[in-house]
Write a protein that holds these residues in place. Structure first.
Motif, PDB file in Angstrom:
ATOM      1  N   ARG A  82       2.835 -23.579 -80.373  1.00 44.06           N
ATOM      2  CA  ARG A  82       2.743 -22.424 -81.050  1.00 44.06           C
ATOM      3  C   ARG A  82       3.480 -21.045 -80.358  1.00 44.06           C
ATOM      4  O   ARG A  82       4.358 -20.703 -80.790  1.00 44.06           O
ATOM      5  CB  ARG A  82       1.747 -22.067 -82.056  1.00 44.06           C
ATOM      6  CG  ARG A  82       2.118 -20.831 -82.938  1.00 44.06           C
ATOM      7  CD  ARG A  82       0.455 -20.649 -83.639  1.00 44.06           C
ATOM      8  NE  ARG A  82       0.628 -19.588 -84.639  1.00 44.06           N
ATOM      9  CZ  ARG A  82       0.876 -19.771 -86.013  1.00 44.06           C
ATOM     10  NH1 ARG A  82       0.625 -20.986 -86.330  1.00 44.06           N
ATOM     11  NH2 ARG A  82       0.786 -18.851 -86.876  1.00 44.06           N
ATOM     12  N   GLU A  83       3.254 -20.814 -79.162  1.00 43.77           N
ATOM     13  CA  GLU A  83       3.692 -19.841 -78.197  1.00 43.77           C
ATOM     14  C   GLU A  83       5.108 -20.087 -77.885  1.00 43.77           C
ATOM     15  O   GLU A  83       6.046 -19.545 -77.492  1.00 43.77           O
ATOM     16  CB  GLU A  83       2.650 -19.398 -77.294  1.00 43.77           C
ATOM     17  CG  GLU A  83       1.281 -19.105 -77.728  1.00 43.77           C
ATOM     18  CD  GLU A  83       1.693 -18.063 -78.668  1.00 43.77           C
ATOM     19  OE1 GLU A  83       2.111 -17.024 -78.760  1.00 43.77           O
ATOM     20  OE2 GLU A  83       0.641 -18.295 -79.863  1.00 43.77           O
ATOM     21  N   VAL A  84       5.489 -21.331 -77.637  1.00 47.48           N
ATOM     22  CA  VAL A  84       6.732 -21.863 -77.186  1.00 47.48           C
ATOM     23  C   VAL A  84       7.756 -21.650 -78.148  1.00 47.48           C
ATOM     24  O   VAL A  84       8.686 -21.069 -78.028  1.00 47.48           O
ATOM     25  CB  VAL A  84       6.894 -23.290 -76.719  1.00 47.48           C
ATOM     26  CG1 VAL A  84       8.310 -23.845 -76.533  1.00 47.48           C
ATOM     27  CG2 VAL A  84       5.800 -23.522 -75.516  1.00 47.48           C
ATOM     28  N   LEU A  85       7.102 -21.900 -79.431  1.00 46.50           N
ATOM     29  CA  LEU A  85       8.184 -21.769 -80.665  1.00 46.50           C
ATOM     30  C   LEU A  85       8.302 -20.203 -80.840  1.00 46.50           C
ATOM     31  O   LEU A  85       9.557 -19.788 -81.092  1.00 46.50           O
ATOM     32  CB  LEU A  85       7.342 -22.287 -81.953  1.00 46.50           C
ATOM     33  CG  LEU A  85       7.267 -23.998 -81.922  1.00 46.50           C
ATOM     34  CD1 LEU A  85       6.677 -24.337 -82.843  1.00 46.50           C
ATOM     35  CD2 LEU A  85       8.800 -24.461 -81.651  1.00 46.50           C
ATOM     36  N   SER A  88      10.784 -18.924 -78.560  1.00 44.10           N
ATOM     37  CA  SER A  88      12.115 -19.485 -79.064  1.00 44.10           C
ATOM     38  C   SER A  88      12.757 -18.459 -79.833  1.00 44.10           C
ATOM     39  O   SER A  88      14.053 -18.446 -79.989  1.00 44.10           O
ATOM     40  CB  SER A  88      12.132 -20.943 -79.580  1.00 44.10           C
ATOM     41  OG  SER A  88      11.832 -21.899 -78.681  1.00 44.10           O
ATOM     42  N   ILE A  89      11.779 -18.069 -80.884  1.00 45.69           N
ATOM     43  CA  ILE A  89      12.326 -17.251 -81.796  1.00 45.69           C
ATOM     44  C   ILE A  89      12.409 -15.638 -81.461  1.00 45.69           C
ATOM     45  O   ILE A  89      13.498 -15.075 -81.562  1.00 45.69           O
ATOM     46  CB  ILE A  89      11.398 -17.054 -83.194  1.00 45.69           C
ATOM     47  CG1 ILE A  89      11.281 -18.565 -83.760  1.00 45.69           C
ATOM     48  CG2 ILE A  89      11.513 -16.224 -84.072  1.00 45.69           C
ATOM     49  CD1 ILE A  89      10.054 -18.617 -84.724  1.00 45.69           C
ATOM     50  N   LEU A  90      11.637 -15.068 -80.630  1.00 48.83           N
ATOM     51  CA  LEU A  90      11.535 -13.769 -80.199  1.00 48.83           C
ATOM     52  C   LEU A  90      12.619 -13.641 -78.857  1.00 48.83           C
ATOM     53  O   LEU A  90      13.108 -12.574 -78.799  1.00 48.83           O
ATOM     54  CB  LEU A  90      10.261 -13.346 -79.995  1.00 48.83           C
ATOM     55  CG  LEU A  90       9.330 -13.408 -81.209  1.00 48.83           C
ATOM     56  CD1 LEU A  90       7.981 -12.735 -80.758  1.00 48.83           C
ATOM     57  CD2 LEU A  90      10.082 -12.463 -82.487  1.00 48.83           C
ATOM     58  N   SER A  91      12.659 -14.698 -78.006  1.00 50.80           N
ATOM     59  CA  SER A  91      13.475 -14.493 -76.963  1.00 50.80           C
ATOM     60  C   SER A  91      14.363 -15.535 -76.888  1.00 50.80           C
ATOM     61  O   SER A  91      14.158 -16.456 -75.634  1.00 50.80           O
ATOM     62  CB  SER A  91      12.629 -14.365 -75.765  1.00 50.80           C
ATOM     63  OG  SER A  91      11.781 -13.286 -75.764  1.00 50.80           O
ATOM     64  N   PRO A  92      15.284 -15.904 -77.541  1.00 51.29           N
ATOM     65  CA  PRO A  92      16.166 -17.050 -77.724  1.00 51.29           C
ATOM     66  C   PRO A  92      16.735 -17.311 -76.409  1.00 51.29           C
ATOM     67  O   PRO A  92      17.156 -18.485 -76.058  1.00 51.29           O
ATOM     68  CB  PRO A  92      16.795 -17.057 -79.055  1.00 51.29           C
ATOM     69  CG  PRO A  92      16.851 -15.626 -79.415  1.00 51.29           C
ATOM     70  CD  PRO A  92      15.863 -14.917 -78.809  1.00 51.29           C
ATOM     71  N   GLN A  93      17.046 -16.225 -75.671  1.00 51.69           N
ATOM     72  CA  GLN A  93      17.892 -16.386 -74.394  1.00 51.69           C
ATOM     73  C   GLN A  93      16.969 -16.958 -73.340  1.00 51.69           C
ATOM     74  O   GLN A  93      17.435 -17.495 -72.373  1.00 51.69           O
ATOM     75  CB  GLN A  93      18.663 -15.064 -73.921  1.00 51.69           C
ATOM     76  CG  GLN A  93      17.913 -14.035 -73.565  1.00 51.69           C
ATOM     77  CD  GLN A  93      16.989 -13.426 -74.847  1.00 51.69           C
ATOM     78  OE1 GLN A  93      17.267 -13.711 -76.060  1.00 51.69           O
ATOM     79  NE2 GLN A  93      15.805 -12.531 -74.332  1.00 51.69           N
ATOM     80  N   PRO A 105      20.384 -15.323 -83.082  1.00 53.23           N
ATOM     81  CA  PRO A 105      20.266 -13.769 -82.967  1.00 53.23           C
ATOM     82  C   PRO A 105      19.050 -13.364 -82.127  1.00 53.23           C
ATOM     83  O   PRO A 105      18.097 -13.825 -82.343  1.00 53.23           O
ATOM     84  CB  PRO A 105      20.108 -13.461 -84.537  1.00 53.23           C
ATOM     85  CG  PRO A 105      20.631 -14.509 -85.290  1.00 53.23           C
ATOM     86  CD  PRO A 105      20.491 -15.690 -84.569  1.00 53.23           C
ATOM     87  N   PRO A 106      19.184 -12.218 -81.417  1.00 50.23           N
ATOM     88  CA  PRO A 106      18.231 -11.915 -80.314  1.00 50.23           C
ATOM     89  C   PRO A 106      17.339 -10.813 -81.411  1.00 50.23           C
ATOM     90  O   PRO A 106      16.330 -10.215 -80.356  1.00 50.23           O
ATOM     91  CB  PRO A 106      18.695 -11.289 -79.319  1.00 50.23           C
ATOM     92  CG  PRO A 106      19.869 -10.621 -79.877  1.00 50.23           C
ATOM     93  CD  PRO A 106      20.523 -11.554 -81.094  1.00 50.23           C
ATOM     94  N   ASP A 107      17.436 -10.738 -82.351  1.00 53.40           N
ATOM     95  CA  ASP A 107      16.844  -9.448 -83.135  1.00 53.40           C
ATOM     96  C   ASP A 107      15.537  -9.876 -83.983  1.00 53.40           C
ATOM     97  O   ASP A 107      15.336  -9.032 -85.001  1.00 53.40           O
ATOM     98  CB  ASP A 107      17.644  -8.310 -83.663  1.00 53.40           C
ATOM     99  CG  ASP A 107      18.668  -8.936 -84.571  1.00 53.40           C
ATOM    100  OD1 ASP A 107      18.405 -10.159 -84.738  1.00 53.40           O
ATOM    101  OD2 ASP A 107      19.334  -8.211 -85.505  1.00 53.40           O
ATOM    102  N   PHE A 108      15.042 -11.084 -84.132  1.00 53.60           N
ATOM    103  CA  PHE A 108      14.023 -11.394 -84.934  1.00 53.60           C
ATOM    104  C   PHE A 108      12.720 -10.512 -84.947  1.00 53.60           C
ATOM    105  O   PHE A 108      12.022 -10.324 -85.867  1.00 53.60           O
ATOM    106  CB  PHE A 108      13.826 -12.913 -84.962  1.00 53.60           C
ATOM    107  CG  PHE A 108      14.632 -13.652 -85.632  1.00 53.60           C
ATOM    108  CD1 PHE A 108      15.075 -13.526 -87.077  1.00 53.60           C
ATOM    109  CD2 PHE A 108      15.613 -14.532 -84.970  1.00 53.60           C
ATOM    110  CE1 PHE A 108      15.987 -14.137 -87.609  1.00 53.60           C
ATOM    111  CE2 PHE A 108      16.653 -15.125 -85.724  1.00 53.60           C
ATOM    112  CZ  PHE A 108      16.911 -15.027 -86.991  1.00 53.60           C
TER     113      PHE A 108
END
Ligand code: HEC
Length: 128
Positions: A82-85, A88-93, A105-108
């Motif tokens: 769940r933390e990997v996901l 992926s969402i909060l820091s996609p880079q 987008p980097p701004d979720f």
């Protein structure tokens, strides 16, 4: 009155009472989880589905998220799936999926309120 108090007259009521109790318990516990996943699916449609399908092999802009929970569990980092996901969402880079560009987008973090993010993660965790 006497007839109403007779336990024999109450017997047919029992199954109803039990199922009403079960429904109440489900609404309090199990139902809450189902609601969370349903909410997460809605958050996904509104924020993610333009770029991600959940059908295996269907690429829109980003990779298909079919089986993404299983992939997250196979990640080498010492993070729960769940933390990997979440990362992926909060820091996609932080980790770019091979063969894709850094187009997510980097701004979720700013766009999703916490409850929506948690619901979204609960939904993604069902994509085994
Ligand atoms: C503008 C298009 C776009 C949007 C919108 C978008 N993504 Fe992505 N996403 C991508 C791309 C491109 C990648 C692959 C590059 C990378 O890893 O950042 C990706 C990668 C991912 C990954 C890693 C997949 C894997 O197999 O490890 C996850 C998880 C993910 N996105 C979830 C989401 C979620 C959840 C949302 C909605 C909150 C979302 N994305 C919104 C384009 C997008």
């Amino acid at each position: 009155m006497r007839e109403l108090l007779n336990p024999c007259n109450l017997r047919p009521m029992k199954p109803f009472v039990i199922s009403a109790l079960a429904a109440a318990v489900m609404a309090a516990c199990g139902g809450g989880v189902t609601d969370d996943i349903a909410r997460g699916q809605q958050v996904f449609s509104q924020n993610c589905a333009a770029c991600h399908s959940v059908s295996s092999g269907v690429v829109i802009v980003g990779p298909s998220l079919a089986g993404v929970a299983t992939r997250a569990a196979a990640n080498d980092d010492e993070l729960l799936p769940r933390e990997v996901l979440r990362r992926s969402i909060l820091s996609p880079q932080a980790e770019i999926v091979e063969g894709f560009k850094n187009l997510m987008p980097p701004d979720f973090e700013r766009k999703l309120v916490e409850a929506d993010l948690e619901a979204l993660l609960s939904y993604l965790m069902t994509l085994q």
